[in-house]
Design a protein around this motif. Structure first.
Motif, PDB file in Angstrom:
ATOM      1  N   ALA A 352       0.835  -1.204   0.000  1.00  0.00           N
ATOM      2  CA  ALA A 352       0.000   0.000   0.000  1.00  0.00           C
ATOM      3  C   ALA A 352       0.864   1.246   0.000  1.00  0.00           C
ATOM      4  CB  ALA A 352      -0.917   0.010   1.222  1.00  0.00           C
ATOM      5  N   GLU A 353       0.239   2.361  -0.370  1.00  0.00           N
ATOM      6  CA  GLU A 353       0.898   3.657  -0.242  1.00  0.00           C
ATOM      7  C   GLU A 353       0.681   4.155   1.180  1.00  0.00           C
ATOM      8  OE1 GLU A 353       1.226   7.292  -3.172  1.00  0.00           O
ATOM      9  OE2 GLU A 353      -0.565   7.591  -1.942  1.00  0.00           O
ATOM     10  N   ARG A 354       1.754   4.652   1.780  1.00  0.00           N
ATOM     11  CA  ARG A 354       1.688   5.218   3.121  1.00  0.00           C
ATOM     12  C   ARG A 354       2.212   6.645   3.073  1.00  0.00           C
ATOM     13  NH1 ARG A 354       1.268   1.493   7.227  1.00  0.00           N
ATOM     14  NH2 ARG A 354       0.574   3.371   8.335  1.00  0.00           N
ATOM     15  N   ARG A 355       1.855   7.433   4.069  1.00  0.00           N
ATOM     16  CA  ARG A 355       2.414   8.777   4.160  1.00  0.00           C
ATOM     17  C   ARG A 355       2.728   9.083   5.619  1.00  0.00           C
ATOM     18  NH1 ARG A 355      -2.609  12.949   2.964  1.00  0.00           N
ATOM     19  NH2 ARG A 355      -4.062  12.134   4.511  1.00  0.00           N
ATOM     20  N   ARG A 356       3.855   9.740   5.815  1.00  0.00           N
ATOM     21  CA  ARG A 356       4.305  10.102   7.155  1.00  0.00           C
ATOM     22  C   ARG A 356       5.019  11.439   7.087  1.00  0.00           C
ATOM     23  NH1 ARG A 356       5.408   4.618   6.480  1.00  0.00           N
ATOM     24  NH2 ARG A 356       4.468   3.200   8.014  1.00  0.00           N
ATOM     25  N   GLY A 357       5.082  12.115   8.200  1.00  0.00           N
ATOM     26  CA  GLY A 357       5.825  13.362   8.260  1.00  0.00           C
ATOM     27  C   GLY A 357       7.318  13.102   8.108  1.00  0.00           C
ATOM     28  N   LEU A 358       8.015  13.998   7.448  1.00  0.00           N
ATOM     29  CA  LEU A 358       9.458  13.827   7.267  1.00  0.00           C
ATOM     30  C   LEU A 358      10.189  13.783   8.610  1.00  0.00           C
ATOM     31  CD1 LEU A 358      10.160  16.174   4.220  1.00  0.00           C
ATOM     32  CD2 LEU A 358      10.525  13.702   4.300  1.00  0.00           C
ATOM     33  N   ASN A 359       9.573  14.364   9.638  1.00  0.00           N
ATOM     34  CA  ASN A 359      10.201  14.366  10.961  1.00  0.00           C
ATOM     35  C   ASN A 359       9.719  13.218  11.841  1.00  0.00           C
ATOM     36  OD1 ASN A 359       7.610  15.235  11.379  1.00  0.00           O
ATOM     37  ND2 ASN A 359       8.145  17.047  12.595  1.00  0.00           N
ATOM     38  N   ASN A 360       9.061  12.242  11.240  1.00  0.00           N
ATOM     39  CA  ASN A 360       8.571  11.092  12.006  1.00  0.00           C
ATOM     40  C   ASN A 360       9.744  10.379  12.682  1.00  0.00           C
ATOM     41  OD1 ASN A 360       7.674   8.275  12.590  1.00  0.00           O
ATOM     42  ND2 ASN A 360       5.793   8.941  11.578  1.00  0.00           N
ATOM     43  N   ALA A 361       9.615  10.158  13.980  1.00  0.00           N
ATOM     44  CA  ALA A 361      10.714   9.578  14.761  1.00  0.00           C
ATOM     45  C   ALA A 361      11.064   8.164  14.335  1.00  0.00           C
ATOM     46  CB  ALA A 361      10.337   9.594  16.249  1.00  0.00           C
ATOM     47  N   ALA A 362      10.146   7.483  13.656  1.00  0.00           N
ATOM     48  CA  ALA A 362      10.404   6.100  13.253  1.00  0.00           C
ATOM     49  C   ALA A 362      11.310   6.007  12.031  1.00  0.00           C
ATOM     50  CB  ALA A 362       9.085   5.381  12.960  1.00  0.00           C
ATOM     51  N   ILE A 363      11.513   7.115  11.318  1.00  0.00           N
ATOM     52  CA  ILE A 363      12.371   7.080  10.127  1.00  0.00           C
ATOM     53  C   ILE A 363      13.829   7.031  10.571  1.00  0.00           C
ATOM     54  CG2 ILE A 363      13.103   8.293   8.046  1.00  0.00           C
ATOM     55  CD1 ILE A 363      10.323   9.536   7.895  1.00  0.00           C
ATOM     56  N   LEU A 364      14.488   5.930  10.246  1.00  0.00           N
ATOM     57  CA  LEU A 364      15.889   5.758  10.614  1.00  0.00           C
ATOM     58  C   LEU A 364      16.801   6.495   9.637  1.00  0.00           C
ATOM     59  CD1 LEU A 364      17.972   4.318  12.436  1.00  0.00           C
ATOM     60  CD2 LEU A 364      17.903   2.397  10.807  1.00  0.00           C
ATOM     61  N   GLY A 365      16.477   6.408   8.352  1.00  0.00           N
ATOM     62  CA  GLY A 365      17.304   7.056   7.336  1.00  0.00           C
ATOM     63  C   GLY A 365      16.954   6.526   5.956  1.00  0.00           C
ATOM     64  N   TYR A 366      17.819   6.825   4.991  1.00  0.00           N
ATOM     65  CA  TYR A 366      17.513   6.495   3.604  1.00  0.00           C
ATOM     66  C   TYR A 366      18.719   5.910   2.885  1.00  0.00           C
ATOM     67  CZ  TYR A 366      13.772   9.861   4.580  1.00  0.00           C
ATOM     68  OH  TYR A 366      12.714  10.524   5.125  1.00  0.00           O
ATOM     69  N   GLY A 367      18.447   4.904   2.064  1.00  0.00           N
ATOM     70  CA  GLY A 367      19.442   4.427   1.107  1.00  0.00           C
ATOM     71  C   GLY A 367      19.211   5.212  -0.190  1.00  0.00           C
ATOM     72  N   VAL A 368      20.282   5.756  -0.749  1.00  0.00           N
ATOM     73  CA  VAL A 368      20.158   6.600  -1.946  1.00  0.00           C
ATOM     74  C   VAL A 368      20.874   5.909  -3.103  1.00  0.00           C
ATOM     75  CG1 VAL A 368      20.545   8.894  -2.919  1.00  0.00           C
ATOM     76  CG2 VAL A 368      20.081   8.631  -0.464  1.00  0.00           C
ATOM     77  N   PRO A 369      20.168   5.105  -3.888  1.00  0.00           N
ATOM     78  CA  PRO A 369      20.804   4.384  -4.994  1.00  0.00           C
ATOM     79  C   PRO A 369      21.358   5.335  -6.050  1.00  0.00           C
ATOM     80  CG  PRO A 369      18.631   3.472  -4.479  1.00  0.00           C
ATOM     81  CD  PRO A 369      18.730   4.773  -3.763  1.00  0.00           C
ATOM     82  N   LEU A 370      22.446   4.948  -6.676  1.00  0.00           N
ATOM     83  CA  LEU A 370      23.040   5.732  -7.755  1.00  0.00           C
ATOM     84  C   LEU A 370      22.419   5.272  -9.072  1.00  0.00           C
ATOM     85  CD1 LEU A 370      26.811   5.778  -6.660  1.00  0.00           C
ATOM     86  CD2 LEU A 370      25.055   7.520  -6.273  1.00  0.00           C
ATOM     87  N   TYR A 371      21.232   5.790  -9.364  1.00  0.00           N
ATOM     88  CA  TYR A 371      20.524   5.374 -10.569  1.00  0.00           C
ATOM     89  C   TYR A 371      21.228   5.840 -11.830  1.00  0.00           C
ATOM     90  CZ  TYR A 371      16.638   4.046  -7.553  1.00  0.00           C
ATOM     91  OH  TYR A 371      15.849   3.447  -6.604  1.00  0.00           O
ATOM     92  N   THR A 372      21.894   7.006 -11.778  1.00  0.00           N
ATOM     93  CA  THR A 372      22.657   7.502 -12.925  1.00  0.00           C
ATOM     94  C   THR A 372      24.114   7.517 -12.550  1.00  0.00           C
ATOM     95  OG1 THR A 372      22.326   9.779 -12.159  1.00  0.00           O
ATOM     96  CG2 THR A 372      20.753   8.934 -13.771  1.00  0.00           C
ATOM     97  N   GLN A 373      24.890   6.792 -13.324  1.00  0.00           N
ATOM     98  CA  GLN A 373      26.329   6.665 -12.979  1.00  0.00           C
ATOM     99  C   GLN A 373      27.168   7.095 -14.180  1.00  0.00           C
ATOM    100  OE1 GLN A 373      27.404   3.028 -10.843  1.00  0.00           O
ATOM    101  NE2 GLN A 373      25.261   2.449 -10.806  1.00  0.00           N
TER     102      GLN A 373
END
Length: 373
Positions: A352-373
Motif C-alpha cells: 500500500a501507499e503510506r504517508r508520514r511526516g518527514l520528521n517522524n521519529a520512526a524514520i531511521l534514514g535512507y538508502g540513496v541508490p546511484l541510478y545515474t552513474q
C-alpha cells in the motif's frame, strides 16, 4: 511567448511531426509559462497576466498536454492530480479489503495488479480533451473531471473473486478466497471507447518515451534526481496481500516478513540488482549496512527523492531497522511511500501507499541508490 506559440502550433497542427520534436517544444512551453508565473510572483503581474492568459489559452485549447500541468494546486478545489490518484488508490485498496471482509475464508490468494497510472491518465486525457460531444481541458481538476478519471480507472481495472472448497494436506476442508485483478492496456481502452484515428494518434503520442520525464514529474515529482521506474513497478503492486509472489521469487518456501523482499523484487524488475544499483536483501539491517558501506546512506534529516529507499526503526532509538519501503514522492513536509508487508485500515500484510511526516521519529534514514552513474 514565441516559444509557447511555436509549441502550440506544433501541438495543434503538426500531427505528423516526430514525438521527440513535439516533446521538446512542449517542455520549452511549460518552462516559458512557469517563467511567467515567476515574473508574476516577483510583482510584474499587470502586463504579464495578459500574456500568460494568452499563452495558456493557446497551450490548452484542443491540446492533450495540459495533463502535465494537472499537479499545480487548484485554488478552488485545493486538489492536485497526485491527491486525486491517492484518493482513487485508497478506493482500490478498500474494495479489495471489503471483498476480504465479507467473504469468510481460511486461505487467501491475490493475483494480478492494477494498471499503471501513466496509462490510465493517458486514456483519460485523450477521452476528455478530444471528446466530440463535450471537450474539456485536463489541467483543471474538478468534480466532473475526477468523476471521468475514476470511471476510466475502474474500466481499466477489473477486480473479480471466487470462493472454493479445497482439501489441505491433512485432509481438512478449507475455504479459499481467490481475488484476481485484471488491468486493460491503453489500446484495449481505445477500442472499448471507440477512439477515432485522431484520438489513437494522440494516445500513442502521449505514451511515447519522449514524454517519460514529464510523466515522471507529474506522477512522482521526479525531475533531475531520483528514479521513477522502481516507483511505477511498486505502484503497480498496490493491493497485493500476503506477498507470496515476492517471497517465493526470493527463494523462500513459506511466508516471511516481506517488506525488504518486496523492495528487492521491485528493484529486480528494473534490472537494478543485476546492475549493482540496489542489493538483493531480505533483512532490513543488511540493506542499511549495504548502503552505508557504499557511501549511499543519508540520515533522517535528509529530504528524499522518488526511488530512494526509506528504512524505519519502529522500536525507536535502537538504530536497528525493522521495516523498509520505497519513496514515491515528497509533498511539503510529508513523504509518500509504497511499502510491502504493511497495514492499511483493517487490512494487514498488504502492499500500500503510506504517508508520514518527514520528521517522524520512526524514520531511521535512507538508502540513496546511484541510478545515474
Amino acid at each position: 511567448v514565441k516559444v509557447s506559440q511555436t509549441a502550440t502550433k506544433a501541438v495543434v497542427y503538426t500531427a505528423k511531426a516526430s514525438a521527440k520534436a513535439i516533446a521538446a517544444m512542449v517542455k520549452m512551453a511549460i518552462a516559458a509559462v512557469r517563467g511567467l508565473i515567476t515574473a508574476i510572483i516577483a510583482g510584474g503581474w499587470v502586463a504579464v497576466f495578459i500574456i500568460l492568459f494568452i499563452c495558456l489559452i493557446g497551450m490548452f485549447a484542443g491540446s492533450v498536454y495540459g495533463i502535465f500541468f494537472a499537479n499545480e494546486q487548484k485554488a478552488v478545489t485545493g486538489k492536485t492530480m497526485s491527491s486525486v490518484i491517492t484518493e482513487i488508490n485508497k478506493e482500490f485498496t478498500a474494495k479489495i479489503d471489503e471483498i476480504i471482509r465479507i467473504n469468510v475464508h481460511d486461505l487467501l490468494d491475490i493475483s494480478g495488479a492494477r494498471a499503471a497510472w501513466k496509462d490510465v491518465l493517458a486514456v483519460y486525457t485523450v477521452r476528455t480533451v478530444i471528446d466530440p460531444s463535450n471537450p474539456m481541458d485536463v489541467a483543471t481538476i474538478d468534480d466532473q473531471r475526477v468523476s471521468i478519471l475514476r470511471s476510466v480507472f475502474w474500466d481499466m481495472n477489473i477486480i473479480s473473486y471466487t470462493l472454493e472448497s479445497i482439501t489441505d494436506m491433512e485432509d481438512k476442508e478449507k475455504t479459499k478466497l481467490s481475488i484476481n485483478v485484471v488491468n486493460k492496456a491503453p489500446d484495449e481502452m481505445a477500442s472499448q471507447y471507440g477512439f477515432s484515428d485522431t484520438q489513437k494518434e494522440q494516445l500513442n503520442e502521449l505514451l511515447s518515451p519522449s514524454y517519460n520525464d514529464m510523466w515522471n514529474a507529474l506522477l512522482y515529482g521526479v525531475t533531475s534526481t531520483g528514479d521513477s521506474s522502481i516507483c511505477e513497478v511498486a505502484a503497480s503492486q498496490i493491493g497485493n496481500i500476503g506477498g507470496e509472489i515476492y517471497w517465493r521469487w526470493y527463494g523462500f518456501k513459506s511466508r516471511v516478513e516481506w517488506c525488504a523482499v518486496f523492495v528487492s523484487w521491485c528493484a529486480d524488475q528494473c534490472g537494478y540488482i543485476d546492475a549493482g544499483i540496489i542489493p538483493k536483501f531480505s533483512s532490513c539491517a543488511y540493506g542499511v549496512q549495504w548502503f552505508k558501506n557504499n557511501g549511499q546512506w543519508r540520515d533522517n534529516d535528509y529530504t528524499p527523492n522518488p526511488g530512494d529507499i526509506i528504512f524505519y526503526d519502529f522500536n525507536y532509538n535502537d538504530s536497528v531497522s525493522d521495516h523498509v519501503g520505497i519513496v514515491a514522492r515528497v509533498e511539503g513536509d510529508t513523504v509518500y511511500t509504497i511499502e510491502g508487508n504493511t497495514g492499511v485500515g483493517n487490512t494487514e500484510d498488504i502492499c500500500a501507499e503510506r504517508r508520514r511526516g518527514l520528521n517522524n521519529a520512526a524514520i531511521l534514514g535512507y538508502g540513496v541508490p546511484l541510478y545515474t552513474q
